[in-house]
Design a protein around this motif. Sequence first.
Motif, PDB file in Angstrom:
ATOM      1  N   ALA A 186       0.819  -1.215   0.000  1.00  0.00           N
ATOM      2  CA  ALA A 186       0.000   0.000   0.000  1.00  0.00           C
ATOM      3  C   ALA A 186       0.852   1.265   0.000  1.00  0.00           C
ATOM      4  O   ALA A 186       0.374   2.341  -0.377  1.00  0.00           O
ATOM      5  CB  ALA A 186      -0.928  -0.012   1.221  1.00  0.00           C
ATOM      6  N   ASP A 187       2.106   1.159   0.401  1.00  0.00           N
ATOM      7  CA  ASP A 187       2.983   2.334   0.443  1.00  0.00           C
ATOM      8  C   ASP A 187       3.531   2.716  -0.933  1.00  0.00           C
ATOM      9  O   ASP A 187       4.048   3.821  -1.104  1.00  0.00           O
ATOM     10  CB  ASP A 187       4.181   2.069   1.364  1.00  0.00           C
ATOM     11  CG  ASP A 187       3.765   1.866   2.811  1.00  0.00           C
ATOM     12  OD1 ASP A 187       2.708   2.399   3.196  1.00  0.00           O
ATOM     13  OD2 ASP A 187       4.498   1.173   3.551  1.00  0.00           O
ATOM     14  N   LEU A 188       3.448   1.818  -1.896  1.00  0.00           N
ATOM     15  CA  LEU A 188       4.037   2.061  -3.210  1.00  0.00           C
ATOM     16  C   LEU A 188       3.096   2.846  -4.109  1.00  0.00           C
ATOM     17  O   LEU A 188       1.873   2.655  -4.071  1.00  0.00           O
ATOM     18  CB  LEU A 188       4.404   0.729  -3.880  1.00  0.00           C
ATOM     19  CG  LEU A 188       5.450  -0.127  -3.166  1.00  0.00           C
ATOM     20  CD1 LEU A 188       5.630  -1.460  -3.892  1.00  0.00           C
ATOM     21  CD2 LEU A 188       6.780   0.605  -3.069  1.00  0.00           C
ATOM     22  N   LYS A 189       3.663   3.704  -4.915  1.00  0.00           N
ATOM     23  CA  LYS A 189       2.872   4.462  -5.890  1.00  0.00           C
ATOM     24  C   LYS A 189       2.559   3.567  -7.094  1.00  0.00           C
ATOM     25  O   LYS A 189       3.277   2.601  -7.364  1.00  0.00           O
ATOM     26  CB  LYS A 189       3.636   5.704  -6.337  1.00  0.00           C
ATOM     27  CG  LYS A 189       3.837   6.736  -5.227  1.00  0.00           C
ATOM     28  CD  LYS A 189       4.588   7.942  -5.735  1.00  0.00           C
ATOM     29  CE  LYS A 189       4.766   8.977  -4.642  1.00  0.00           C
ATOM     30  NZ  LYS A 189       3.480   9.549  -4.185  1.00  0.00           N
ATOM     31  N   PRO A 190       1.491   3.865  -7.843  1.00  0.00           N
ATOM     32  CA  PRO A 190       1.100   3.029  -8.993  1.00  0.00           C
ATOM     33  C   PRO A 190       2.210   2.842 -10.016  1.00  0.00           C
ATOM     34  O   PRO A 190       2.309   1.786 -10.650  1.00  0.00           O
ATOM     35  CB  PRO A 190      -0.085   3.796  -9.600  1.00  0.00           C
ATOM     36  CG  PRO A 190      -0.646   4.577  -8.456  1.00  0.00           C
ATOM     37  CD  PRO A 190       0.525   4.961  -7.611  1.00  0.00           C
TER      38      PRO A 190
ATOM     39  N   ALA B 219      13.109  11.449   0.179  1.00  0.00           N
ATOM     40  CA  ALA B 219      13.318  12.819  -0.284  1.00  0.00           C
ATOM     41  C   ALA B 219      12.571  13.096  -1.580  1.00  0.00           C
ATOM     42  O   ALA B 219      12.188  14.235  -1.864  1.00  0.00           O
ATOM     43  CB  ALA B 219      14.812  13.081  -0.475  1.00  0.00           C
ATOM     44  N   ALA B 220      12.341  12.027  -2.365  1.00  0.00           N
ATOM     45  CA  ALA B 220      11.615  12.167  -3.636  1.00  0.00           C
ATOM     46  C   ALA B 220      10.121  11.929  -3.465  1.00  0.00           C
ATOM     47  O   ALA B 220       9.378  11.875  -4.458  1.00  0.00           O
ATOM     48  CB  ALA B 220      12.192  11.204  -4.666  1.00  0.00           C
ATOM     49  N   GLY B 221       9.691  11.759  -2.216  1.00  0.00           N
ATOM     50  CA  GLY B 221       8.270  11.568  -1.947  1.00  0.00           C
ATOM     51  C   GLY B 221       7.785  10.160  -2.213  1.00  0.00           C
ATOM     52  O   GLY B 221       6.585   9.948  -2.444  1.00  0.00           O
ATOM     53  N   ARG B 222       8.696   9.196  -2.171  1.00  0.00           N
ATOM     54  CA  ARG B 222       8.317   7.796  -2.439  1.00  0.00           C
ATOM     55  C   ARG B 222       8.716   6.901  -1.269  1.00  0.00           C
ATOM     56  O   ARG B 222       9.516   7.284  -0.406  1.00  0.00           O
ATOM     57  CB  ARG B 222       9.019   7.270  -3.704  1.00  0.00           C
ATOM     58  CG  ARG B 222       8.645   7.976  -4.976  1.00  0.00           C
ATOM     59  CD  ARG B 222       9.244   7.235  -6.185  1.00  0.00           C
ATOM     60  NE  ARG B 222      10.689   7.150  -6.128  1.00  0.00           N
ATOM     61  CZ  ARG B 222      11.525   8.058  -6.605  1.00  0.00           C
ATOM     62  NH1 ARG B 222      11.038   9.163  -7.158  1.00  0.00           N
ATOM     63  NH2 ARG B 222      12.832   7.904  -6.525  1.00  0.00           N
ATOM     64  N   SER B 223       8.180   5.701  -1.278  1.00  0.00           N
ATOM     65  CA  SER B 223       8.611   4.637  -0.372  1.00  0.00           C
ATOM     66  C   SER B 223       9.350   3.593  -1.199  1.00  0.00           C
ATOM     67  O   SER B 223       9.099   3.462  -2.410  1.00  0.00           O
ATOM     68  CB  SER B 223       7.400   3.997   0.319  1.00  0.00           C
ATOM     69  OG  SER B 223       7.819   2.913   1.135  1.00  0.00           O
ATOM     70  N   LEU B 224      10.262   2.888  -0.598  1.00  0.00           N
ATOM     71  CA  LEU B 224      11.000   1.820  -1.280  1.00  0.00           C
ATOM     72  C   LEU B 224      10.946   0.570  -0.419  1.00  0.00           C
ATOM     73  O   LEU B 224      11.120   0.651   0.799  1.00  0.00           O
ATOM     74  CB  LEU B 224      12.457   2.234  -1.501  1.00  0.00           C
ATOM     75  CG  LEU B 224      13.335   1.237  -2.274  1.00  0.00           C
ATOM     76  CD1 LEU B 224      12.939   1.209  -3.749  1.00  0.00           C
ATOM     77  CD2 LEU B 224      14.810   1.603  -2.133  1.00  0.00           C
ATOM     78  N   LYS B 225      10.689  -0.572  -1.033  1.00  0.00           N
ATOM     79  CA  LYS B 225      10.647  -1.829  -0.303  1.00  0.00           C
ATOM     80  C   LYS B 225      11.890  -2.655  -0.628  1.00  0.00           C
ATOM     81  O   LYS B 225      12.176  -2.921  -1.795  1.00  0.00           O
ATOM     82  CB  LYS B 225       9.386  -2.623  -0.665  1.00  0.00           C
ATOM     83  CG  LYS B 225       8.091  -1.872  -0.368  1.00  0.00           C
ATOM     84  CD  LYS B 225       7.995  -1.485   1.111  1.00  0.00           C
ATOM     85  CE  LYS B 225       6.790  -0.609   1.400  1.00  0.00           C
ATOM     86  NZ  LYS B 225       6.728  -0.185   2.812  1.00  0.00           N
TER      87      LYS B 225
ATOM     88  N   GLU C 169       4.900 -10.410  -5.392  1.00  0.00           N
ATOM     89  CA  GLU C 169       3.618 -10.038  -4.775  1.00  0.00           C
ATOM     90  C   GLU C 169       3.524  -8.529  -4.578  1.00  0.00           C
ATOM     91  O   GLU C 169       2.452  -7.935  -4.752  1.00  0.00           O
ATOM     92  CB  GLU C 169       3.470 -10.749  -3.422  1.00  0.00           C
ATOM     93  CG  GLU C 169       3.201 -12.240  -3.507  1.00  0.00           C
ATOM     94  CD  GLU C 169       1.866 -12.546  -4.167  1.00  0.00           C
ATOM     95  OE1 GLU C 169       0.907 -11.765  -3.990  1.00  0.00           O
ATOM     96  OE2 GLU C 169       1.791 -13.563  -4.882  1.00  0.00           O
ATOM     97  N   LEU C 170       4.625  -7.911  -4.235  1.00  0.00           N
ATOM     98  CA  LEU C 170       4.627  -6.465  -4.013  1.00  0.00           C
ATOM     99  C   LEU C 170       4.400  -5.681  -5.296  1.00  0.00           C
ATOM    100  O   LEU C 170       3.881  -4.556  -5.272  1.00  0.00           O
ATOM    101  CB  LEU C 170       5.960  -6.025  -3.389  1.00  0.00           C
ATOM    102  CG  LEU C 170       6.185  -6.412  -1.928  1.00  0.00           C
ATOM    103  CD1 LEU C 170       7.638  -6.205  -1.543  1.00  0.00           C
ATOM    104  CD2 LEU C 170       5.277  -5.591  -1.007  1.00  0.00           C
ATOM    105  N   LEU C 171       4.742  -6.268  -6.427  1.00  0.00           N
ATOM    106  CA  LEU C 171       4.739  -5.533  -7.692  1.00  0.00           C
ATOM    107  C   LEU C 171       3.581  -5.883  -8.618  1.00  0.00           C
ATOM    108  O   LEU C 171       3.410  -5.247  -9.655  1.00  0.00           O
ATOM    109  CB  LEU C 171       6.066  -5.783  -8.425  1.00  0.00           C
ATOM    110  CG  LEU C 171       7.311  -5.253  -7.726  1.00  0.00           C
ATOM    111  CD1 LEU C 171       8.559  -5.748  -8.414  1.00  0.00           C
ATOM    112  CD2 LEU C 171       7.294  -3.717  -7.688  1.00  0.00           C
ATOM    113  N   THR C 172       2.818  -6.889  -8.270  1.00  0.00           N
ATOM    114  CA  THR C 172       1.723  -7.309  -9.154  1.00  0.00           C
ATOM    115  C   THR C 172       0.385  -7.186  -8.454  1.00  0.00           C
ATOM    116  O   THR C 172       0.292  -7.218  -7.225  1.00  0.00           O
ATOM    117  CB  THR C 172       1.928  -8.764  -9.617  1.00  0.00           C
ATOM    118  OG1 THR C 172       2.054  -9.624  -8.478  1.00  0.00           O
ATOM    119  CG2 THR C 172       3.170  -8.885 -10.477  1.00  0.00           C
ATOM    120  N   ASP C 173      -0.676  -7.063  -9.239  1.00  0.00           N
ATOM    121  CA  ASP C 173      -2.034  -6.934  -8.703  1.00  0.00           C
ATOM    122  C   ASP C 173      -2.615  -8.301  -8.369  1.00  0.00           C
ATOM    123  O   ASP C 173      -2.196  -9.313  -8.910  1.00  0.00           O
ATOM    124  CB  ASP C 173      -2.928  -6.213  -9.711  1.00  0.00           C
ATOM    125  CG  ASP C 173      -2.451  -4.797  -9.975  1.00  0.00           C
ATOM    126  OD1 ASP C 173      -1.932  -4.172  -9.020  1.00  0.00           O
ATOM    127  OD2 ASP C 173      -2.587  -4.330 -11.118  1.00  0.00           O
TER     128      ASP C 173
END
Length: 511
Positions: A334-338, A459-465, A507-511
């Motif tokens: 849920a933290d990742l942008k589309p 700093a770029a307004g994103r989350s990284l897993k 799983e983190l990257l697919t719908d």
Amino acid sequence: MLKKIVVRKNAYFDSVTLMSLGSKVKKLEGVSQAVVVMATEMNREILMNVGLGNEETENAGPNDLVLAVEAEGEEALLAAFGEIEEKLAGNQDKKKNRDSVYKTQEEALKDGVKANLAVISVPGRFAAREAKKALKNNMHVMLFSDNVTVDQERELKELARERGLLVMGPDCGTAVVNGAGLCFANEMRKGSIGIVGASGTGLQEVLVQIDRLGGGIVQALGTGGRDLKESIGGIMMMEGIKALEAEDQVKVLVLVSKPPEPIVEEKIWNLLKQVKKPVVVCFLEGKKRDNLPENICMASTLLEAAQRAVFLEKGVEFQKETRDRREEIQKEKADLKPEQRAVRGFFCGGTLCAEALIVLRERLKEIKSNVSHHEGEILENARDLKGNVLLDLGEDEFTNGRPHPMIEPSLRTEWIVNAAQDSSVGVVLLDVEIGYGSHENPALIAAEGIRMANEAAKAAGRSLKVVAYVCGTDKDRQNLEEQRAILAGEGAILADSNVEAAQIAAELLTD
């Protein structure tokens, strides 16, 4: 900047010790360059390329030691050489504290040393000669050295077969002989499983998972990556199978490799038909076979190979064991942008990279890697990464004149941080190897890169897993749980196997 270059004649140290020392000295305050190497042809070229070569280094030979440092001032230069001298002296003291130290095989044999195994780690141009000496003295050989020609390898293995001996290698990084780990290996319990493997970290992963499942090892014999090519003919894979079949203590056999070339694969399967003991075959990406004898089963992953081996050892029917982590992964997702739908994998282990590729290509639309041989997947330029990419940072293009990332994991810090600056990247996938031969605290080095990457993404307004897997046992000197805790402290999602790490990334990257 000040430079100091020292050449010491006939002062041999192994390359692992020197590369590790050079990396440590380079991190000292005020030091801009540090090269501590034997003066092989390749190393002399590297010295000239980084501005630390001179006429003396050019005239040095492969048995001569070169100490070269560039620093900001006299004080930093003295501190660097002080560190070098202290570490080299400590290494010599360790040698003196052993019962005996010999410069040659001949000296040892003349002194009455009774040995049946030689571990050889010398420059490639001398490796075949030393291996042949050992074989003629009725010793098995573990050939850690690379840069041995195909013709030399075949000659050595044919000689070994004639004498009833083994040649593990060249470029064999992992083995367990009579329960003792050699080179890159892990501390684990003894048992009744025997393995023949043509891959280093692939072999380690199977060993580690066997230990975690409560199983144990008698022997784990490496063959070197070229053994299963038609030019060698699988000589040592087949000799290893025969040896384990004949050893009473071995109750279960496991084969681990990437797919052999077709003519070699047929030879191996024909030999396996004669084996009476239970056998688990894991040829990653190899074709499935039907109508196998009852004592032979196939595994599609390194984890499955370990699971099947342990269940056979314990006499219990095989069942796949998996954890349900869907709820945990959905929260992270849920933290990742589309637009964050790409994975970047930076691996120290080549076979672990290949196994992750197998898992991820089934779930992601496009993926590239420097370990792939599939059309459309081959990475053309490792310095221009786009989309989904898995990199084996242990490949020659990254380690020429530099330590392997299992020895010096800081080599991949820059890659991790750069991935965080790509707005399409949502997941960074990492392996961390512990055990004999590996860095004393690899998780701490990886954690530094993870922290910097998380800061860049934030700093770029994103989350990284970051999904990480520690390949090791609870008996390894680096302490498995401490290594995992260090990574978790920087927010890494921890996996229990290399396969699970790749599955979590998918799983983190697919719908």
